[in-house]
Each structure stands twice: as structure tokens, then as C-alpha cells.
Design a protein around this motif. Structure first.
Motif, short mmCIF file in Angstrom:
data_model
loop_
_atom_site.label_atom_id
_atom_site.label_comp_id
_atom_site.label_asym_id
_atom_site.label_seq_id
_atom_site.Cartn_x
_atom_site.Cartn_y
_atom_site.Cartn_z
N VAL A 1 4.24 5.25 -10.05
CA VAL A 1 3.25 4.71 -9.57
C VAL A 1 3.41 3.08 -10.28
N ARG A 2 3.60 3.16 -11.38
CA ARG A 2 3.92 1.83 -12.25
C ARG A 2 4.78 1.09 -11.57
N GLU A 3 6.06 1.76 -11.03
CA GLU A 3 6.87 0.82 -10.57
C GLU A 3 6.62 0.27 -9.31
N ALA A 4 5.80 1.10 -8.44
CA ALA A 4 5.31 0.58 -7.17
C ALA A 4 4.52 -0.64 -7.38
N ALA A 5 3.28 -0.25 -8.52
CA ALA A 5 2.38 -1.40 -8.64
C ALA A 5 2.83 -2.78 -8.81
N GLU A 6 4.12 -2.64 -9.80
CA GLU A 6 4.68 -3.85 -10.11
C GLU A 6 5.37 -4.65 -8.74
N LEU A 7 5.84 -3.87 -8.05
CA LEU A 7 6.47 -4.22 -6.65
C LEU A 7 5.41 -4.96 -5.92
N VAL A 8 4.18 -4.19 -5.60
CA VAL A 8 3.32 -4.51 -4.74
C VAL A 8 2.32 -5.51 -5.38
N LYS A 9 1.92 -5.56 -6.61
CA LYS A 9 0.90 -6.33 -7.26
C LYS A 9 1.64 -7.63 -8.18
N GLY A 10 2.90 -7.48 -8.27
CA GLY A 10 3.63 -8.38 -9.15
C GLY A 10 3.18 -8.05 -10.61
N THR B 1 -1.06 -13.04 -10.04
CA THR B 1 0.34 -13.53 -9.35
C THR B 1 0.12 -13.57 -7.84
N PRO B 2 0.61 -14.66 -7.33
CA PRO B 2 0.16 -15.01 -5.73
C PRO B 2 0.98 -14.10 -4.86
N HIS B 3 0.35 -13.68 -3.71
CA HIS B 3 0.94 -12.67 -2.85
C HIS B 3 1.99 -13.57 -2.26
N PRO B 4 3.33 -12.97 -2.30
CA PRO B 4 4.40 -13.58 -1.64
C PRO B 4 4.39 -14.09 -0.35
N ILE B 5 3.39 -13.42 0.58
CA ILE B 5 3.31 -14.13 1.91
C ILE B 5 2.32 -15.13 2.11
N ALA B 6 1.35 -15.26 1.06
CA ALA B 6 0.33 -16.24 0.91
C ALA B 6 0.86 -17.76 1.08
#
Length: 261
Positions: free
Chosen positions: A242-251, A256-261
Motif C-alpha cells: 500500500v505504501r508503494e501504491a500510495a507513493e505512486l498515486v499521491k506523490g 505534490t501536484p497531480h501530474p495531470i493538473a
């Protein structure tokens, strides 16, 4: 697992701390685990839950390894008769305690385990037509391991690692506490004690095991001669993924700005 250890093979175990679902047992087996470790000392599971999980471990094709709360007749008997042939015993300090464990765990002529041959889990649900044969089979299947976790046990080690004991591991946290260096599992007193355990295991043909959480530590344990590695546990696996996924999703952080924003 006992046979693999006796043949010098390496065995991977995973801790099942606090979990109760049988699906996770099958997932561990499918991922390559050889044994699943149920800690009946430090978890709130009751006997029925533990033995249900033990049955699922057998169904998944991996060995259940249970640490009972203590060496009492009712714990040892219920676990063995319930199909758990591999026990990892905590907190034994003296040769007399080890002798008592062996007597409770093995049938004659090795011990005085209470005899119940009704075709249940203790004899793999087979019909018993020859009690003596079933007793010999049960003795062959039984694996007793000791957790060396007190200064007194280290001092008594030569008289505790005796015939009937097939596995030994070091409990780093409790041993550090016993040595008066609580919270320092890498203290030289603990490290030296583990070297003593590993050396005596090699000398006497007893499998040496280790609880290790990272690959570097696993390789170091192999250098000591460890055959059984208990690596991580259900909660650690969940946190890591979950930590690995959270880092990918939340930065890296909340700003951290969302990459699509």
C-alpha cells in the motif's frame, strides 16, 4: 518441512500475525512459501481459529508452524492432535523444561504423549488399524523448535539442544531485553549468542532458523548456516504494497501536484 530441514534444504516461512482468513494462507503458498508461522503466543487467536488455519495450511500444501503460549499439557496436546506437527516453543530456560516438552510431544519410546487414535487430524484423517505404527508415524512427523530468548537459555544451550529438538532460532528482542540491552537487537551480546546457537546447531545436526525482514539480513543469515527463514508477515506485506501504491498515486507528500493538473 522436517524432512527438508533434515536434508539441509532451505525453507521459507511467513508470519500470519493477527490475520484470520484462510485465503491468505493459500496466497502465501501460491507465492512460494514453504511454511506459515502462526504466533499463538502474541496473538489473540483461540485454539479453534489456529487449528482451522492449520488445516488450511495442510490443504494449501505448506507446513503450519505454531508457537504456543507456553509448554502446558493442554496446549501441546491440542495442537499436535489438531494436526500441527511443527511447534516453535518460546521462553524455555532450562534442560528440565526441554525434557518436559519432549516427553509431552512424543509417543513412547521417546516420550509420554497422551494417546488418541480416532482417525482425526493428528493422524492425517487416516483410519488407524495399528496404533503402534500410527505412533511411530506421528513421532517421525513431529518437529520441535526452540526460541532462544533468555540469557539463561544461552548459558544452558549445550544441555537444551538435545535429541528431540530439530530446530532453534534466536528471539532477538526478548534476548536483548534479558541481557539488559532492551531495544538493541544488534547488540554484540545478542549477535554473539546467535553465533553460539548457529555453531552448536551445525555441530549437532539441528536446523538453525532466523526471523529476517530484509534481503541483506537474509543473506547474512545464510552465511551463518540458517535453513529456515521466517520473512515478514501479513501486516508488513500489506503496509509495503500500500505504501508503494500510495507513493505512486499521491506523490512524495500532500503538496505534490497531480501530474495531470
Amino acid at each position: 518441512m522436517k524432512e527438508k530441514l533434515q536434508q539441509g534444504e532451505r525453507v521459507l516461512g511467513c508470519s500470519f500475525n493477527e490475520a484470520r482468513d484462510p485465503g491468505s494462507v493459500y496466497a502465501l503458498a501460491a507465492a512460494g512459501a514453504d511454511t506459515v508461522f502462526f504466533d499463538f503466543e502474541h496473538n489473540a487467536h483461540n485454539t479453534e481459529t489456529v487449528l482451522d488455519l492449520v488445516a488450511h495450511a495442510h490443504g494449501a500444501g505448506i507446513a503450519p508452524l505454531v508457537r504456543p503460549p507456553s509448554v502446558e499439557y493442554e496446549w501441546i496436546t491440542r495442537l499436535l492432535d489438531g494436526g500441527c506437527q511443527s511447534l516453535l516453543i518460546p521462553h524455555l530456560r532450562t534442560p528440565a523444561e526441554v525434557h518436559n516438552l519432549i516427553e509431552l510431544s512424543f509417543y513412547h519410546p521417546l516420550g509420554r504423549r497422551g494417546v488418541v487414535m480416532v482417525g482425526g487430524a493428528g493422524v492425517n484423517y487416516q483410519e488407524v488399524t495399528d496404533v503402534r505404527h500410527a505412533m511411530r508415524w506421528a513421532n517421525q512427523q513431529t518437529l520441535l523448535g526452540l526460541v532462544i530468548e533468555t540469557a539463561e537459555a544461552v548459558e544452558n544451550l549445550p544441555d537444551m539442544l538435545v535429541p528431540g529438538i530439530g530446530l532453534a532460532v534466536v528471539g532477538h528482542q526478548d534476548l536483548a531485553h534479558s541481557f539488559g540491552v532492551a531495544g538493541e537487537p544488534n547488540h554484540h551480546l545478542v549477535v554473539d549468542a546467535e553465533h553460539q546457537v548457529a555453531a552448536l546447531c551445525r555441530q549437532r545436526g539441528i536446523a538453525f532458523g532466523a526471523f529476517r525482514s530484509d534481503p541483506v539480513a537474509i543473506h547474512a543469515a545464510f552465511d551463518q548456516g540458517a535453513q529456515l527463514i521466517v520473512h515478514g508477515g501479513i501486516l508488513a506485506y500489506i503496509r509495503r504494497c500500500v505504501r508503494e501504491a500510495a507513493e505512486l498515486v499521491k506523490g512524495d507528500g500532500p503538496d505534490t501536484p497531480h501530474p495531470i493538473a
